[in-house]
Design a protein around this motif. Structure first.
Motif, PDB file in Angstrom:
ATOM      1  N   LEU A 331       0.856  -1.179   0.000  1.00 50.11           N
ATOM      2  CA  LEU A 331       0.000   0.000   0.000  1.00 50.11           C
ATOM      3  C   LEU A 331       0.891   1.227   0.000  1.00 50.11           C
ATOM      4  N   VAL A 333       1.431   5.102   0.606  1.00 48.89           N
ATOM      5  CA  VAL A 333       0.796   6.219   1.312  1.00 48.89           C
ATOM      6  C   VAL A 333       1.502   7.511   0.951  1.00 48.89           C
ATOM      7  N   GLU A 339     -10.084   7.774   1.437  1.00 49.06           N
ATOM      8  CA  GLU A 339      -9.810   6.434   1.933  1.00 49.06           C
ATOM      9  C   GLU A 339     -10.495   5.338   1.141  1.00 49.06           C
ATOM     10  N   PHE A 342      -8.138   2.876  -0.531  1.00 47.01           N
ATOM     11  CA  PHE A 342      -7.415   2.163   0.516  1.00 47.01           C
ATOM     12  C   PHE A 342      -8.284   1.046   1.098  1.00 47.01           C
TER      13      PHE A 342
END
Lengths: 364, 316
Positions: A331, A333, A339, A342
């Motif tokens: 992932l 960031v 979000e 995500f």
């Protein structure tokens, strides 16, 4: 001297108390938030890595609260963290803030500077008291890390998961207003008791996932969009491969040999990465194999955008994953606070792990 | 009367609504542009569905897509599922022996690897939307042609024109440069298709064990130029299923059907929802420095849900 330092997971709780014992006024930066990120981003080089920007945000917010000295650790490893202290000093100065920086470099970078810095920090505290305080601070770091760890475990089992968040949120809130070892230790014990009395589903068999990658992105919940909580809600127990406790055990307490846990990771990573490649690239690869051997269901690599060591680790992991047949998801960031993407990835990953475990498609 | 099940996929670019029967066959489908107004579009779509006679016997509903939380609040679904699982289910339903799924949508692109009907690996694009539908949309506008003609235009070209595909911005400047040199438009479009495929395979598909049968779905699968480029690059036949554009919604409908059967009832609010009034009200919570953007959805002045806060102060 009103001293402040950037956030580093739970370490601020113990750091605050230790510095207070040494007679300083400590100003902890507010918990990392959107305004921290916005402040940091607007004052940092555009393509710098995420932790740098958050640090700058932390400094400015602390200075606004009245801090006049900033403490941070230096580094000479091959990662951009080595530039942090120099660039940040410069940026803060150019913004017109008149603050002192105490950069704790390793004593290998020069003993005189090291002892000068230490003296400034310790002040006139007697060695005996210092030793006792340091011990207590270590204990505090460990127990606060253990508390987060416990909360992650409870969250996976808990019937009302919101309650876990509520307890932890009030813990962080209270910890800000409390001073002294005993009070903090009591607060931690108290919170632990509350967590242990929550109703849990004992028949539930949660998935176990290791969080690997750069230490800062693993331990700062704001940066990784609270991945621990999100996974907890999906019924997953999360274990962080790096925490302030593990870092201290490796770099300070077991110096120069290193802790057993970290050394094990190095030897696991050896077939793929022999040397230190900066940051925690080697640890990331080692941790993936470590969690596989421990019987975890998977691992998630958190990669701060354009972090060089983690990019190397990511490329290496592709091969590792094939060799050991272990699902690892990466992932990325950065400044995004949206979000949806995500969550989709996390949910899909958890679905995949369940399917792997049961060997069938499951619904729901 | 037959039983039907509703599936909704609220994506960044399109909102899709399908109705399937007991045999998972699509009896009704709609592909609508979201245009940043998911609730209105959803209501329009459901309204049109309601007016088509004979489909009021709906016994389950599921939703997916990046707007799935919102959709589930508005229409009342039995299951809310991520796109990966929804797409995998729909593809397996269309072709049980599928082993690779390539899905390219508006903002997302994904690859799903299946073996013996089980998802064993997947990947999604990371932070960049270079290889997705929005990128093609944008380039089509720049070239002044309709996106629908994009694929056929690429097929007319016989030349290989290389366009940098690593980043949408690079691709655009590269493309402008090639235009200024006087290259044929068809060649440029073909080059773009190849650039997108290269980008997909080196980013999303990197290190994945791509084996046939390969399914290609999502809005971009309508583009025959891209399909052709994939076949060239992979050296294998790429299948585009009949309902390639609504596969996510089909998956959601199948999941909704199974869930409602399991629990024995359905949360679906009925097709009348298009008559109701929905208002979304966003505000910034000033309780702490996180400044969460809280959203509140109201149905006929009754608050249905609030979400978006980190601490749970507003959520219910």
């Amino acid at each position: 001297m009103k001293i402040s330092f950037p956030h580093f997971g739970n370490a601020y709780i113990a750091g605050k108390v230790l510095l207070e014992e040494c007679g300083h006024t400590v100003i902890t930066p507010p918990v990392c938030s959107r305004s921290t990120l916005e402040l940091g981003t607007s004052k940092s080089p555009e393509s710098m890595c995420m932790p740098f920007k958050i640090f700058i945000g932390n400094y400015i917010e602390s200075i606004q609260r009245g801090a006049d000295t900033i403490l941070l650790t230096g580094s000479c490893g091959p990662c951009r963290y080595g530039f942090y202290s120099y660039m940040q000093k410069d940026i803060i100065k150019k913004l017109g803030y008149d603050v002192d920086f105490i950069v704790l470099e390793s004593f290998k970078e020069g003993i005189p500077q090291f002892s000068k810095n230490i003296k400034r920090l310790i002040g006139s505290v007697s060695p005996n008291k210092l030793l006792r305080s340091s011990r207590l601070a270590l204990k505090l770091i460990k127990s606060s890390d253990d508390l987060t760890c416990l909360s992650n475990e409870v969250r996976a089992y808990a019937i009302d998961k919101d309650k876990v968040n509520f307890i932890m949120d009030s813990f962080y809130k209270d910890a800000d207003d409390i001073h002294g070892f005993n009070q903090l230790q009591n607060l931690i014990n108290d919170t632990e008791r509350q967590l242990r009395t929550l109703k849990i589903n004992r028949n539930f068999k949660p998935l176990r996932v290791g969080l690997i990658g750069d230490i800062y992105t693993i331990i700062e919940p704001f940066i990784n969009l609270e991945v621990e909580r999100k996974l907890g809600y999906l019924g997953v127990i999360v274990e962080k491969s790096l925490t302030p406790t593990k870092w201290l055990e490796h770099h300070i307490l077991s110096y120069p040999f290193g802790s057993k846990f970290e050394n094990e990771k190095y030897s696991l990573a050896r077939p793929y990465i022999k040397d230190m490649i900066g940051g925690h690239g080697r640890e990331t690869v080692g941790s993936a194999i470590y969690y596989r051997n421990k019987g975890f269901d998977g691992a998630i690599q958190i990669l701060p955008l354009n972090c060089m060591p983690e990019i190397v680790a990511k490329s290496v992991l592709k091969r590792v994953v094939k060799d050991i047949d272990f699902p690892v998801m990466t992932l990325v960031v950065d400044e995004m606070t949206g979000e949806a993407g995500f969550n989709t990835r996390l949910e899909a990953y958890v679905d995949l792990l369940y399917k792997r475990r049961r060997g069938e498609m499951i619904i729901g | 009367m037959d039983n039907y099940y509703l599936g909704v996929d609220v994506g960044s670019v399109s909102t899709n609504i399908v109705l399937i029967n007991e045999n998972n066959e699509v009896v009704y489908k709609e592909y609508l542009r979201t245009q940043g107004k998911p609730i209105d579009i959803l209501k329009d779509g459901i309204g049109r569905l309601a007016k088509e006679a004979g489909y009021n016997n709906i016994h389950g509903a599921g939703c997916t897509g990046s707007g799935r939380q919102l959709a589930s609040i508005v229409i009342g679904t039995d299951i809310v599922k991520n796109e990966i699982t929804a797409h995998a289910i729909a593809s397996l339903n269309a072709k049980p022996d599928v082993r690779t799924i390539i899905e390219i949508g508006g903002q997302d692109s994904k690859i799903i690897i299946l073996r013996d009907g089980i998802t064993v690996d997947f990947a999604m694009n990371t932070v960049c939307a270079a290889g997705t539908g929005s990128f093609l949309d944008r380039q089509a506008i720049r070239l002044g042609i309709a996106i629908e003609e994009f694929g056929d235009s690429a097929l007319k070209s016989k030349n290989n024109l290389r366009i940098a595909g690593r980043c949408a911005v690079f691709a655009e400047s590269d493309m402008i440069h090639k235009q200024q040199l006087g290259h044929n438009q068809d060649d440029i479009i073909r080059g773009l298709c190849q650039a997108l495929v290269r980008n997909f395979l080196s980013n999303v598909g990197k290190g994945k064990d791509i084996r046939g049968p390969i399914m290609f779905q999502g809005g971009v699968a309508a583009n025959r130029g891209i399909k052709e480029a994939f076949q060239e690059e992979l050296g294998e036949e790429v299948l585009v299923p009949e309902n390639f554009d609504v596969m996510g919604a089909i998956g959601a409908a199948i999941l909704g059907k199974e869930r409602s059967r399991d629990i024995g009832y359905s949360n679906f609010k009925g097709l009348d929802i298009y008559k109701r009034d929905y208002a979304v009200n966003g505000f910034e919570c000033e309780g702490c420095s996180n400044l969460c953007e809280v959203l509140e959805i109201k149905e006929d002045n009754k608050t249905l849900a609030r979400y978006g806060d980190k601490c749970g102060k507003w959520t219910y």
